[in-house]
Design an enzyme around this catalytic site. Structure first.
Site, mmCIF file in Angstrom:
data_model
loop_
_atom_site.group_PDB
_atom_site.id
_atom_site.type_symbol
_atom_site.label_atom_id
_atom_site.label_comp_id
_atom_site.label_asym_id
_atom_site.label_seq_id
_atom_site.Cartn_x
_atom_site.Cartn_y
_atom_site.Cartn_z
ATOM 1 N N GLU A 1 0.971 -0.998 -0.031
ATOM 2 C CA GLU A 1 0.029 -0.030 -0.194
ATOM 3 C C GLU A 1 0.732 1.263 0.025
ATOM 4 O O GLU A 1 0.413 2.231 -0.372
ATOM 5 C CB GLU A 1 -0.865 0.146 1.202
ATOM 6 C CG GLU A 1 -1.803 -1.129 1.062
ATOM 7 C CD GLU A 1 -2.932 -1.076 0.041
ATOM 8 O OE1 GLU A 1 -3.687 0.124 -0.133
ATOM 9 O OE2 GLU A 1 -3.110 -1.848 -0.766
ATOM 10 N N SER B 1 -60.763 2.466 16.308
ATOM 11 C CA SER B 1 -61.382 3.634 16.542
ATOM 12 C C SER B 1 -60.444 4.614 17.327
ATOM 13 O O SER B 1 -60.767 5.817 17.391
ATOM 14 C CB SER B 1 -62.436 3.204 17.702
ATOM 15 O OG SER B 1 -63.541 2.698 17.145
#
Length: 872
Positions: A109, A415
């Protein structure tokens, strides 16, 4: 004299003279190029500095925190949980990583890692030239030139956008970081944070996943494999089906890393050959281990929604992918300040698990989960802060369904929708008032046909369907009582009065999730019967608690907040959540509905929700076939919604009646128990009366100003006090009550043929149609039939006998009929049931549902109480 002309010798050009000219030209070009380069460099240098100055601060603590775990804190600032994600990270010190592992990553890397100062200019120039060449001659060269330091900076401070500006800022920050952070610490941070396939973040987790050992014990081949994976973690992941069949892809990549290690002096050529041969003969020595993240959340039902919300907010605020946001959260060392009250959360869970709070029959489903399930949420309406979330009771699957807050476990609300989508829209839009009377009576035949359209097995000819849960009809009923009784018929008529489009608008304002258009209808908006397709329409306790809290917060619905802020390790704000609300209904409407909801809990069946003298308002909800039972209620301090529902959508059975359970006995007790603790020590508090409402006395049966007849109703004084929006105060008087002469024997309207001795004055209410079913107020309705008088086809006038004269009474007995009315003077219902469908609109003698009556204005004398025309 002769003059000798001097001849100019002919000029000859040699190779050397041509080169001289070319040299001068070249020299000039070089000078110009140098000048251009200098000027260009000055320009580019200034440009570089301008871009670099726009870079974020090189925060050292933030840089080093990449491998730290994030934590969640409760509303008292105490740690309650540590972030767990699907990915596993197990940070270790650099000394706990083998030297072969460090060398493999450096060789692959960043080969000049220990010699550069954050930026490898040699590599950057080479990459740039090759990239430029690829643009000229073709090809696709995209190799990066970033150092390990730059890669970390890109992950921590910058976005992943491939732009020149980002690259310049990346280089600038790398130079700044390396002035302050040692190389070993940079390498340690990098190796602890890099993604290495599967679920592994960092070399320690990867070593466990691939080789079942620690990073400090990794050999050369194992280290080379991990270093090779970084280029394409999913492609080189050894345990895909494709790579299992043909391992050459990742094995060749591993050999490439070995070559890089040899090139950089970490391996000798002989060692390289030895390891490569070993790979060819034996492969890479994997010993796979499934990574499991460290345990479960202590407050799973609350923490998981918080983590999900933070990830979503990170994505939105930083324009990053979900994977990147999860990576930041799992390893960024964040401190997430939640709104959870630990005492409320633990208390709610305890009461939900307490079987003494229920009387339903319970059972265990095929997955071993106890049913029915119970969930609840507590919110603070004034701030939107969510204080407790409990998504189930009993033993649960780790990471299982959160029935309290997940948008994928929505249910029908029954309800409990009536305050939200049936009555609030009409009051808020000034179409009717809380005191407006509706007929609690069956729908007309045509309305029933429309209501049951396409429903298999429905019989629209039966006036009892749709009906009320109490299996009767009250007749004239105002909104306040209709909601207290939970009248289905009044709710349906209210929605018909306002229109479905308005109910839909308010459903969305309150946060309910609607199904596709084809599944919406009056039963959904009036009765809360949602299609509930894949559990993705309807409501959950979080939605319902937030919606009901609007009524005690002046009509402002605050956004539900699960966390207040997220800080990085340096204490800087990453995310911030401030109270944000929308005025979804008028303050006056909210107060009127609050008054109506308080009236609901005065009924005997709901009185159990009262846990102290603190004002409480709320509404039950029972879905079709009792599959969902709700109670959503609020106080001026906190709002709470409780849902009882089986994951398998089975009817909830009352163990005392062995029938489907009503919400009136379903979740009320547990709601009361849950809400008791949050209010301990709280001063008694009421919602302030807003300036846009006023309380006015009205006639219950007309919804307008009372008269003398209102007070003389045979049932007693029908005057009531009601709250109105100021510009909706009635300006007309009660024209529902009338006074009429009737025959006290037949109960029919008196005529000229009625004997004077049988005439009596009575106060009635007017109804302009014949109901298909008996209504509770029928005995008080003005009779329709007229008295035919005595004689043939009529009746015989009774002979009044004189009373027995007592000795001490010296006065002659009265010859007048006794003043006491016999029981038979109560007007019987002498009319046969009508075969015509009843009107569903209020009678024409009362105010229309959309406008107040337009009769005599106030400020004048009330209308005369003279009997109305009693002629047939």
């Amino acid at each position: 004299m002769a003059y000798k002309v001097k001849k100019t010798p002919k000029k000859t050009y040699t190779r050397h003279s041509g080169l001289t000219i070319f040299g001068k030209v070249l020299k000039g070009l070089v000078i110009l190029s140098l000048l251009g380069a200098i000027l260009g460099s000055l320009f580019l240098g200034n440009k570089f500095l301008d871009i670099a100055r726009g870079a974020p601060d090189a925060d050292i603590e933030k840089f080093l925190s990449l491998s730290q775990e994030s934590v969640l804190l409760d509303d008292q600032g105490q740690i309650m949980d540590r972030v767990i994600t699907d990915e596993v990270s197990r940070p270790v010190k650099i000394a706990q990583m083998s030297k072969a592992l460090q060398n493999a990553f450096i060789a692959t890397e960043d080969e000049r890692f220990y010699s550069h100062h954050g930026v490898d200019f040699r590599r950057t120039i080479g990459v740039t030239l090759r990239y430029g060449l690829s643009k000229i001659v073709g090809g696709n060269y995209s190799q990066g030139g970033s150092t390990l330091t730059q890669q970390l900076i890109k992950n921590i401070f910058l976005t992943r956008d491939q732009t020149e500006s980002r690259k310049i800022q990346e280089m600038y920050l790398a130079l700044q970081i390396e002035k302050k952070v040692p190389k070993e610490k940079i390498l340690e941070t990098y190796l602890n944070s890099i993604f290495l396939g599967g679920r592994a973040y960092g070399v320690e987790a990867a070593a466990q996943q691939y080789f079942s050992k620690s990073a400090k014990d990794l050999g050369v081949i194992e280290s080379a494999y991990l270093a090779g994976v970084t280029q394409a973690p999913s492609e080189y992941f050894a345990f895909t089906e494709e790579n299992k069949k043909n391992p050459s892809l990742y094995e060749n990549r591993t050999k490439t890393v070995l070559d890089q290690m040899t090139k950089n002096g970490f391996l000798t050529p002989e060692e390289n050959k030895k390891y490569a041969k070993q790979i060819d003969q034996k492969g890479i020595p994997f010993k796979y281990t499934t990574l499991i993240n460290g345990g479960v959340y202590h407050y799973d039902y609350f923490t998981r929604p918080v983590v999900s919300q933070v990830i979503a907010d990170l994505m939105a605020s930083q324009n990053i992918s979900r994977e990147k946001a999860k990576e930041q959260l799992s390893m960024g060392g964040y401190r997430i300040y939640t709104t959870m009250n630990r005492a409320f959360q633990e208390h709610t869970l305890k009461e939900i698990d307490n079987k003494e709070n229920y009387r339903f029959k319970e059972y265990t489903d095929e997955h071993g989960i106890i049913q029915p399930q119970v969930s609840a949420v507590i919110t603070e309406p004034s701030t939107g802060h969510v204080k407790a979330i409990v998504g189930g009771r009993g033993e649960q699957v780790v990471g299982g369904p959160n029935r309290a807050s997940s948008r994928y476990f929505l249910r029908s609300i029954g309800s409990a929708t009536k305050p939200l989508t049936a009555f609030t829209p009409g009051i808020d839009q000034k179409i009717f008032n809380a005191a407006t009377p509706f007929e609690d009576s069956p729908l007309s035949l045509e309305e029933r046909k429309a209501y049951f359209f396409g429903e298999e097995g429905a019989d629209p000819k039966d006036p009892k369907y749709p009906g009320n849960s109490y299996r009767s009809w009250y007749g004239l009923t105002d909104v306040k009582d209709a909601l207290r009784r939970s009248s289905n018929l009044v709710a349906i008529k209210a929605v018909k009065t306002t229109g479905l489009a308005l109910s839909q608008d308010y459903a969305q304002r309150f946060g309910l999730v609607l199904p596709p258009e084809s599944h919406r209808g009056i039963s959904m908006y009036a009765l809360g019967q949602y299609a509930n397709i894949d559990g993705e329409d309807g409501g959950n306790p979080l939605i319902m608690a937030s919606a009901y809290g609007t009524f005690v917060n002046h009509g402002v619905k605050n956004k539900s907040i699960l966390y207040t802020k997220v800080l990085d390790p340096a204490g800087k704000v990453v995310l911030e959540n401030k109270t944000r609300g929308d005025q979804i209904i008028q303050p006056g409407t909210a107060y009127i509905m609050w008054d109506v909801l308080k009236n609901v809990v005065t009924s005997d069946s709901l009185s159990v929700v009262k846990f102290s003298d603190m004002p409480v308002g709320g509404k039950t909800g029972t879905s079709q076939d009792s599959k969902e039972l709700w109670f959503a209620g609020t106080t001026p301090y906190y709002s709470c919604a409780v849902l009882i529902a089986g994951d398998d959508y089975k009817t909830i059975i009352d163990r005392e009646t062995d029938r489907g359970m009503s919400s009136a006995v379903g979740g009320l007790k547990v709601w009361s128990k849950i809400m008791k603790l949050p209010h301990e020590g709280k001063a008694l508090k009421e919602v302030p009366v807003p300036s846009d409402v006023v309380k006015v006395p009205i006639s219950y049966d007309s919804g307008t100003l009372p008269t003398d007849l209102t007070r003389r109703d045979p049932r007693g004084d029908r005057t009531r006090e009601a709250w109105f929006l100021r510009d909706m105060v009635p300006k007309t008087f009660d024209n529902i009550h009338v006074e009429a002469d009737i025959n006290r024997i037949t109960g029919k309207l008196a005529t000229a043929s009625t004997p004077p001795g049988l005439r009596v004055k009575r106060v009635f209410i007017r109804r302009d149609y014949n109901p298909e079913v008996p209504l509770a107020d029928d005995p008080y309705v003005l009779p329709r039939g007229s008295d035919p008088g005595p004689g043939p086809g009529g009746y015989t006038v009774p002979v009044t006998k004189p009373p027995v004269t007592k000795p001490e009474n010296t006065q002659p007995p009265s010859t007048q009929p006794p003043t006491t009315q016999p029981p038979t003077t109560q007007p019987p219902n002498t009319q046969p049931p009508s075969t015509q469908p009843p009107s569903t609109q209020p009678p024409t003698t009362q105010p229309p549902s959309t406008q107040p009556p337009t009769t005599q204005p106030p400020g004048t004398k009330p209308p005369s109480t003279k009997p109305s025309n009693t002629k047939p």
